[in-house]
Design an enzyme around this catalytic site. Structure first.
Site, PDB file in Angstrom:
ATOM      1  CG  HIS A  56     -17.884 -10.752 -15.964  1.00  0.00           C
ATOM      2  ND1 HIS A  56     -16.825 -11.617 -16.125  1.00  0.00           N
ATOM      3  CD2 HIS A  56     -17.338  -9.655 -16.281  1.00  0.00           C
ATOM      4  CE1 HIS A  56     -15.681 -11.087 -16.622  1.00  0.00           C
ATOM      5  NE2 HIS A  56     -15.998  -9.664 -16.876  1.00  0.00           N
ATOM      6  CG  HIS A 109     -12.443 -14.005 -22.442  1.00  0.00           C
ATOM      7  ND1 HIS A 109     -12.305 -13.663 -23.634  1.00  0.00           N
ATOM      8  CD2 HIS A 109     -13.108 -12.958 -21.793  1.00  0.00           C
ATOM      9  CE1 HIS A 109     -13.360 -12.767 -23.976  1.00  0.00           C
ATOM     10  NE2 HIS A 109     -13.909 -12.218 -22.954  1.00  0.00           N
ATOM     11  CG  ASN A 110     -12.539 -19.211 -17.621  1.00  0.00           C
ATOM     12  OD1 ASN A 110     -11.355 -19.082 -17.882  1.00  0.00           O
ATOM     13  ND2 ASN A 110     -12.786 -19.136 -16.133  1.00  0.00           N
ATOM     14  NE  ARG A 150     -10.102  -3.085 -24.446  1.00  0.00           N
ATOM     15  CZ  ARG A 150     -10.185  -4.309 -24.928  1.00  0.00           C
ATOM     16  NH1 ARG A 150      -9.556  -4.903 -25.781  1.00  0.00           N
ATOM     17  NH2 ARG A 150     -11.236  -5.189 -24.728  1.00  0.00           N
ATOM     18  CD  GLN A 178     -16.460 -10.701 -25.916  1.00  0.00           C
ATOM     19  OE1 GLN A 178     -16.336 -12.090 -26.341  1.00  0.00           O
ATOM     20  NE2 GLN A 178     -16.229 -10.281 -24.877  1.00  0.00           N
ATOM     21  CD  GLN A 192     -12.799  -7.241 -27.030  1.00  0.00           C
ATOM     22  OE1 GLN A 192     -11.651  -7.526 -26.392  1.00  0.00           O
ATOM     23  NE2 GLN A 192     -13.700  -7.123 -26.481  1.00  0.00           N
ATOM     24  CG  ASN A 247      -7.091 -13.383  -6.498  1.00  0.00           C
ATOM     25  OD1 ASN A 247      -8.331 -13.352  -6.785  1.00  0.00           O
ATOM     26  ND2 ASN A 247      -6.782 -12.298  -5.601  1.00  0.00           N
ATOM     27  N   GLY A 268      -7.996  -8.787  -8.265  1.00  0.00           N
ATOM     28  CA  GLY A 268      -8.101 -10.046  -8.389  1.00  0.00           C
ATOM     29  C   GLY A 268      -9.497 -10.265  -9.482  1.00  0.00           C
ATOM     30  CG  ASN A 269     -11.662 -12.238 -12.912  1.00  0.00           C
ATOM     31  OD1 ASN A 269     -11.647 -13.158 -13.511  1.00  0.00           O
ATOM     32  ND2 ASN A 269     -12.518 -11.132 -13.149  1.00  0.00           N
TER      33      ASN A 269
END
Length: 759
Positions: free
Chosen positions: A57, A108-109, A129, A254, A328, A512, A549-550
């Protein structure tokens, strides 16, 4: 069940035992590399930091080699408007007049499967954030959701909780939700996708970046206190341990507090206005471990941190726990010593907890102390930027040829059967109304939403004086991408680009979120590589930069991967939102003529009709020539030509017309004989680069289309009778279409509402 928390605690309590690096997700060679960097055995705190920062990640270790292609295809013309791009918390685009817009989408799967409400809620909080960390005010959110079959029992658990989490957090923040998608497919049954997008605005001169510079500058941690929630969260969940039959490390997901984040937003904006922030980083995945190492690595020195100064909400937390916690609503800022008092004053005004936890030093080491002991002494860049880079094997799977062999679809020819197909499509979970979901979101808070629900793209006013604004859309088709990953990514880009263009906006940037299965599967890596190349090459053809992207890997249950799902977001700029094109008929007086822009082919591979009819997934997806998308964009740059427009995508022309009629409660008479010689293909083909437009002056539409070389054909007109009539075929009352379209999701999920709600 052994958790991340248990593992680090046991290691610290027994320093002579072999370190449990494998339980923290590290491979043998990765652990050996850490010892080589340090010249010794790592402390438990160091091991925790390296494990979370070198996770899939955080480090992109399996995707880096392919993501570089975005940079390789970026031209000077594409990048000239990008103020911050790939590698930053979010992409930032100069939109003129001293204004900039930032946007990003993240996943946040896995947390959303474990705990749907908090997983989705904190997904929204995290992406907000990211936008705050660029110096921007967040102004809107969107969501891209994928679930298992709509009638599956577990979908009744996951979907209501996810939607409730998104609405709870976003509504409490006072951010409008301006669009998104909800998709159902068997492949997502054990692994839903929850992708959240946020848009923010700032002045060009107010841009903030994540770096720690200035010897002696202070490190200020502010926001919520640090607790035990989410320890090892994304870094552990987004790994190969999230598999059926494997020992799962499932830390507490979280827990978000949107009211704390709302106050944090205003506090940050005041800090920016006061000019007391040198650099800033949000605390999301990997928590303080990430924020400190990345700030130091991107700066011009080292950093010293005292964990005893960190405000805690749990007693006796270990150093590894404090560093890895993903509590958080926290931010970390670099502040000049002379500005610390003012920084504290602003935080106190907003009742935001803040603490000076360290300072910028010379050298390159990150030094962290806890209870008087030095628990971390490592080069910051090795933690943040020198994670392993894997060139994982990739290979086109043997089954690809078979799945691309089109098995055909039944094409009804009897008029009543075609009518039944239309009603089945409109009422299917794939195409039915999402109002059951979107009605739970506040779409117009802040007063600058111009278009949202049922719109081609979300449209927002940025400048209340000039009415300059932006349009945003995010799209993906896992079905298309499984059939052809390169073309599937191009089609996602094309649809998002078209949705933005149809509003009258000019697309300026791409973001993306690439959701795929295990990178250790060569077939998945082939899909990933081809999708990246399709998206990057497509962006180059459109001369529109990918600003960020991510990547989300290990989206699978057991060995069964999800449909490869590259979500593509496009941001466009519109000079005057009052002139934006809507997708509602009847906004002008008199009869409106309907035209189809673009060409229709017999293309049903991966189509919704293929899914609804039970034909199975096979064939090739529609072909897309992005030059045609550019022509359509130019068509809508001339205001006043059309009174309404609706892009054509899933479900074809039939779905676009049905939605126009439903949105407007307006009758339509169609003649699709000029679209294709087969009526069913004319109605339901999913060929790309097409838009249905309405106009009172049809000649102007034809003239404009011909100037740009766009195929155009008249397909009908509005009528007073509230029916959709296909000449020579059938007619169906708009009221019947509306019932079919609106009743599906309430019937499936109304019983589950409330079960996952937070009161």
């Amino acid at each position: 069940m052994t958790t991340f928390n248990d593992t680090v605690a046991a290691a610290q309590a027994n320093p002579d035992l072999e370190q449990p690096y494998a339980s923290l997700g590290l491979k043998d060679d990765e652990y050996a590399r850490i010892k080589e960097i340090l010249g010794r055995r790592p402390t438990d705190a160091e091991l925790a930091m390296y494990s979370v920062m070198w996770s899939e990640h955080c480090s992109y270790k399996s995707s880096k080699v392919h993501l570089r292609y975005f940079g390789e295809t970026m031209t000077e013309e594409m990048s000239e408007k990008i103020l911050a791009g790939i590698g930053e918390n979010a992409g930032v685009v100069d939109i003129g007049g001293g204004n900039a817009v930032t946007f990003r989408v993240e996943s946040h799967n896995h947390p959303s499967y474990v705990e749907p409400h908090q997983g989705a809620a904190t997904g929204v909080g995290g992406i907000v954030r990211d936008i705050m960390a660029m110096g921007a005010r967040p102004i809107a959110v969107m969501d891209q959701l994928r679930f298992g079959p709509a009638d599956a029992p577990d979908t009744s658990r996951v979907l209501p909780g996810v939607v409730d989490g998104i609405s709870h957090y976003g509504n409490c923040l006072g951010l409008p939700n301006i669009g998104g998608e909800t998709v159902f497919d068997e492949s997502y049954a054990g692994n839903p996708l929850v992708n959240a997008l946020c848009v923010g605005t700032l002045k060009v001169d107010d841009l903030k970046l994540a770096f720690a510079s200035g010897l002696g500058n202070k490190v200020m941690l502010f926001g919520s206190r640090t607790g035990l929630d989410g320890i090892g969260g994304v870094s552990v969940l987004a790994s190969d341990t999230f598999e059926e039959g494997a020992e799962r490390k499932l830390p507490a997901v979280q827990v978000g507090d949107p009211f704390a984040e709302k106050v944090l937003i205003e506090c940050c904006l005041d800090l920016y206005r006061a000019g007391v922030v040198v650099g800033i980083q949000d605390l999301g995945g990997a928590g303080l471990a990430c924020a400190t190492s990345e700030l130091a690595a991107a700066g011009d020195g080292g950093m010293e941190i005292d964990l005893d100064a960190v405000p805690l909400r749990a007693e006796n937390m270990l150093a590894a726990e404090i560093l890895s916690s993903e509590s958080q609503e926290r931010m970390c800022a670099i502040v000049r010593p002379e500005d610390v008092a003012r920084f504290r004053e602003i935080c106190a005004h907003w009742d935001v907890t803040c603490a000076e936890i360290g300072e910028v030093t010379d050298g390159e080491h990150l030094l962290i102390r806890h209870r008087g002991e030095l628990v971390v002494d490592a080069p910051a860049h090795t933690i943040a930027h020198e994670g392993p880079v894997y060139e994982r094997p990739w290979a086109r799977p043997e089954w690809q040829d078979e799945v691309q062999q089109f098995q055909g679809v039944e094409k009804p020819t009897d008029p009543e059967a075609v009518k039944a197909a239309l009603l089945a499509m409109v009422g299917s979970p794939a195409l039915c109304s999402r109002a059951f979901i979107t009605d739970q979101y506040d779409r117009y808070v802040r007063g600058n939403t111009v278009q949202a629900q049922h719109a081609n793209a979300g449209v927002l006013r940025i400048d209340e004086q000039t009415h300059r604004g932006v349009a945003v859309s995010a799209d993906a088709s896992g079905r298309y991408t499984k059939l052809d990953p390169n073309m599937g990514a191009r089609l996602a880009l094309a649809e998002a680009y078209r949705n933005v263009a149809v509003t009258g906006a000019r697309p300026v940037a791409v973001t993306n979120c690439l959701n795929f299965g295990s990178p250790e599967d060569p077939a998945v890596m082939w899909q990933f590589r081809d999708a990246v190349h399709g998206l990057a090459d497509g962006a180059k053809e459109l001369v529109i930069p990918v600003s960020g992207g991510n990547v989300s890997f290990y989206n699978q249950t057991g060995s069964e991967a999800i449909l490869p799902t590259p979500v593509v977001g496009v941001l466009g700029v519109i000079d005057d939102v009052r002139e934006s094109v809507r997708n509602k008929l009847g906004t002008v007086s008199g009869t409106e003529e309907l035209y189809l822009l673009g060409q229709t082919f017999d293309e049903f591979g991966g189509s919704i009709w293929q899914q609804v009819s039970g034909a199975g997934l096979s064939g090739l997806p529609p072909r897309v020539d992005l030059a045609n998308e550019e022509k359509l964009m130019e068509f809508f740059q001339q205001p006043g030509v059309v009174s309404a427009a609706h892009d054509v995508s899933e479900g074809g022309v039939a779905q676009a017309i049905a939605e126009l009629a439903i949105y407007s409660n307006k009758g339509v008479s169609l003649d699709v004989s000029g679209v294709h010689d087969d009526v069913f293909t004319a109605l339901f083909s999913e060929s790309a680069s097409r838009v249905v437009v309405a106009a009172t002056d049809g000649a102007a539409v034809v003239r404009r289309a011909q100037e740009l070389g766009i195929p155009v054909v008249k397909i009908g007109e509005t009528i007073d009778e509230p029916v959709v009539r296909v000449e020579g075929q059938f007619e169906v009352p708009v009221a019947e279409l509306t019932r079919a379209w609106t009743e599906t999701l309430p019937r499936l999920f109304s019983h589950a509402v409330g079960a996952n709600s937070v009161v």
